[in-house]
Scaffold this active site. Structure first.
Site, PDB file in Angstrom:
ATOM      1  N   LYS A 202       0.961  -1.226   0.062  1.00  0.00           N
ATOM      2  CA  LYS A 202       0.054   0.163   0.021  1.00  0.00           C
ATOM      3  C   LYS A 202       0.789   1.358   0.058  1.00  0.00           C
ATOM      4  O   LYS A 202       1.629   1.502   0.897  1.00  0.00           O
ATOM      5  CB  LYS A 202      -0.851   0.003   1.204  1.00  0.00           C
ATOM      6  CG  LYS A 202      -1.801   1.348   1.336  1.00  0.00           C
ATOM      7  CD  LYS A 202      -2.945   1.087   2.409  1.00  0.00           C
ATOM      8  CE  LYS A 202      -3.507   2.533   2.571  1.00  0.00           C
ATOM      9  NZ  LYS A 202      -4.769   2.197   3.431  1.00  0.00           N
ATOM     10  N   ARG A 212     -10.982   9.758   1.928  1.00  0.00           N
ATOM     11  CA  ARG A 212     -10.736  10.451   3.095  1.00  0.00           C
ATOM     12  C   ARG A 212     -11.939  11.264   3.403  1.00  0.00           C
ATOM     13  O   ARG A 212     -12.298  11.506   4.625  1.00  0.00           O
ATOM     14  CB  ARG A 212      -9.271  11.002   3.214  1.00  0.00           C
ATOM     15  CG  ARG A 212      -8.379  10.029   3.526  1.00  0.00           C
ATOM     16  CD  ARG A 212      -6.842  10.763   3.385  1.00  0.00           C
ATOM     17  NE  ARG A 212      -6.001   9.826   3.314  1.00  0.00           N
ATOM     18  CZ  ARG A 212      -4.541   9.965   3.049  1.00  0.00           C
ATOM     19  NH1 ARG A 212      -4.208  11.114   2.934  1.00  0.00           N
ATOM     20  NH2 ARG A 212      -3.709   8.918   2.738  1.00  0.00           N
ATOM     21  N   LYS A 225       1.099   9.950   5.403  1.00  0.00           N
ATOM     22  CA  LYS A 225       1.107   8.520   6.115  1.00  0.00           C
ATOM     23  C   LYS A 225       2.681   8.060   5.541  1.00  0.00           C
ATOM     24  O   LYS A 225       2.595   6.722   5.488  1.00  0.00           O
ATOM     25  CB  LYS A 225      -0.210   7.900   5.465  1.00  0.00           C
ATOM     26  CG  LYS A 225      -1.409   8.338   6.134  1.00  0.00           C
ATOM     27  CD  LYS A 225      -2.522   7.653   6.079  1.00  0.00           C
ATOM     28  CE  LYS A 225      -3.699   8.171   6.260  1.00  0.00           C
ATOM     29  NZ  LYS A 225      -4.988   7.434   6.472  1.00  0.00           N
ATOM     30  N   LYS A 256      -2.131  -1.408  -3.774  1.00  0.00           N
ATOM     31  CA  LYS A 256      -2.887  -0.324  -3.835  1.00  0.00           C
ATOM     32  C   LYS A 256      -2.165   0.959  -3.916  1.00  0.00           C
ATOM     33  O   LYS A 256      -1.262   1.020  -2.967  1.00  0.00           O
ATOM     34  CB  LYS A 256      -3.802  -0.324  -2.437  1.00  0.00           C
ATOM     35  CG  LYS A 256      -4.680   0.862  -2.139  1.00  0.00           C
ATOM     36  CD  LYS A 256      -5.253   0.516  -0.646  1.00  0.00           C
ATOM     37  CE  LYS A 256      -5.950   1.938  -0.304  1.00  0.00           C
ATOM     38  NZ  LYS A 256      -6.485   1.931   1.017  1.00  0.00           N
TER      39      LYS A 256
HETATM   40  C1  PBG Z   1      -7.363   3.818   5.507  1.00  0.00           C
HETATM   41  C2  PBG Z   1      -7.755   3.395   4.054  1.00  0.00           C
HETATM   42  C3  PBG Z   1      -7.442   4.374   3.131  1.00  0.00           C
HETATM   43  C4  PBG Z   1      -8.186   3.513   1.857  1.00  0.00           C
HETATM   44  C5  PBG Z   1      -8.415   2.446   2.329  1.00  0.00           C
HETATM   45  N1  PBG Z   1      -8.329   2.364   3.813  1.00  0.00           N
HETATM   46  C6  PBG Z   1      -7.030   5.580   2.944  1.00  0.00           C
HETATM   47  C7  PBG Z   1      -5.855   6.103   3.456  1.00  0.00           C
HETATM   48  O1  PBG Z   1      -4.963   5.128   3.821  1.00  0.00           O
HETATM   49  O2  PBG Z   1      -5.487   7.274   3.913  1.00  0.00           O
HETATM   50  C8  PBG Z   1      -8.400   4.354   0.365  1.00  0.00           C
HETATM   51  C9  PBG Z   1      -9.263   3.699  -0.419  1.00  0.00           C
HETATM   52  C10 PBG Z   1      -9.456   4.519  -1.604  1.00  0.00           C
HETATM   53  O3  PBG Z   1      -9.052   5.478  -1.669  1.00  0.00           O
HETATM   54  O4  PBG Z   1     -10.468   4.296  -2.219  1.00  0.00           O
HETATM   55  N2  PBG Z   1      -6.890   3.000   6.279  1.00  0.00           N
END
Ligand code: PBG
Length: 330
Positions: A202, A212, A225, A256
């Site tokens: 990720k 968000r 992050k 991702k």
């Molecule tokens: C947070 C999380 C995120 C997404 C899924 N779980 C955002 C982030 O890491 O800030 C993003 C999913 C999307 O953008 O469709 N744990």
């Protein structure tokens, strides 16, 4: 092995593209309804379906309407639904205790879906960002996201989700050691058949913006992050993370975001030959929809093409907000 190829005019590639029948006959990859995981947003209340402004066609639904949506998804043959909660600001805290409340929004939604649509697999999100006042995925101390202390919280959250009936646990937090900690806790608690799909690779991405907004974390989040999500410049590290997560007991792995990281999908699939998924994230969806709304691209065709790309890259499935829109077309 390189295919043997006669020189022109003995070889004319256009022969196989001449008609629709020939094109279908020579098609290498296909998208199926079985490839879809539908991410949904749940909110408090009853009878509420509230649009997410930055994601046209996507809604935050109350638990009753999430259950109804799951029934429709099951009827379309979509194999899995993934629940993300929009937690009321008053329930967010430093210690994130709402995350493992057995009756929190997410766990109520899991139960309601399992009751209404028992045939659809329910996937969860394990991370603290919908429950923290700071919008980070882990517990914080003096500006640092703590790793080992966060693991304890993630394990409690995992067990509450498994108790609620989750089929697939989806850790998206990127803390080190989480898969092993979750796997042994699940075994210890008698949830030996609950699967883990690790968000192994990720990336710290600009493409999560609309998500968000959808979970109400944008305003809370200060900074980024980058101390736990991956550097977009790295590829080899993704393979090490996948290897680590598989060794700790992950059943499936994920890359991702999706489209900007298709090379990673391909490398993971070729290296490990395990169930591999991509998350076509909120920003990818929003870009296609925004361009389509402006009449700049054909939205339906871009949807199909973007999803087929994941199959070509070697993915076994895709988390996509398009799931209910594309399923009837397949
Ligand atoms: C947070 C999380 C995120 C997404 C899924 N779980 C955002 C982030 O890491 O800030 C993003 C999913 C999307 O953008 O469709 N744990």
């Amino acid at each position: 092995m390189r295919p043997i190829q006669a020189a022109f005019p003995a070889t004319r590639f256009r022969r196989n593209r001449r008609t629709d029948a020939l094109r279908r006959l020579t098609q290498e990859n296909t998208l199926s309804v079985n490839d879809l995981i539908w991410p949904v947003f749940v909110r408090a209340g009853e009878g509420i379906e509230e649009p997410v402004a930055s994601m046209p066609g996507v809604f935050r639904r109350s638990v009753d309407l999430i259950a109804r949506a799951a029934v429709e998804a099951e009827a379309m043959g979509i194999p899995a639904i993934c629940v993300f909660p929009y937690t009321d600001q008053s329930l967010r805290s430093e210690d994130c205790a709402e995350a493992w409340n057995p009756d929190n929004l997410s766990n109520r939604a899991i139960r309601a879906i399992k009751r209404a649509a028992p045939g659809i697999a329910v996937m969860t999100d394990v991370a603290l960002d919908p429950y923290s006042t700071h919008g980070q995925d882990g517990l914080m101390q003096g500006g640092t996201v703590l790793n080992d202390e966060t693991l304890e919280a993630l394990v409690k959250m995992t067990l509450a989700q498994a108790d609620a009936g989750a089929d697939i646990i989806g850790p998206s937090d990127m803390m080190d050691g989480r898969i092993g900690a979750m796997r042994s806790a699940l075994e210890g608690a008698g949830h030996k058949d609950v699967a883990i799909m690790s968000y192994s690779a990720k990336y710290a991405s600009a493409f999560y913006g609309p998500f968000r907004d959808a979970v109400g974390a944008s305003a809370n989040l200060k900074g980024d992050k980058k101390t736990y999500q991956m550097n977009p410049a790295n590829g080899d590290e993704a393979l090490r993370l996948v290897a680590r997560d598989l060794a700790e007991g992950a059943d499936m792995v994920m890359v991702k975001p999706g489209m900007p990281y298709l090379d990673i999908c391909r490398r993971v699939k070729e290296e490990f030959r395990v169930p591999t998924y991509a998350y076509q994230v909120s920003g990818e969806y929003a870009m296609i929809e925004a361009a389509a709304q402006n009449g700049w691209i054909d939205g339906d065709r871009a949807m199909v093409e973007s999803l087929l790309a994941f199959k070509r890259a070697g993915c076994d499935g895709i988390l996509t907000y398009y799931a209910p829109r594309i399923a009837p077309l397949l």
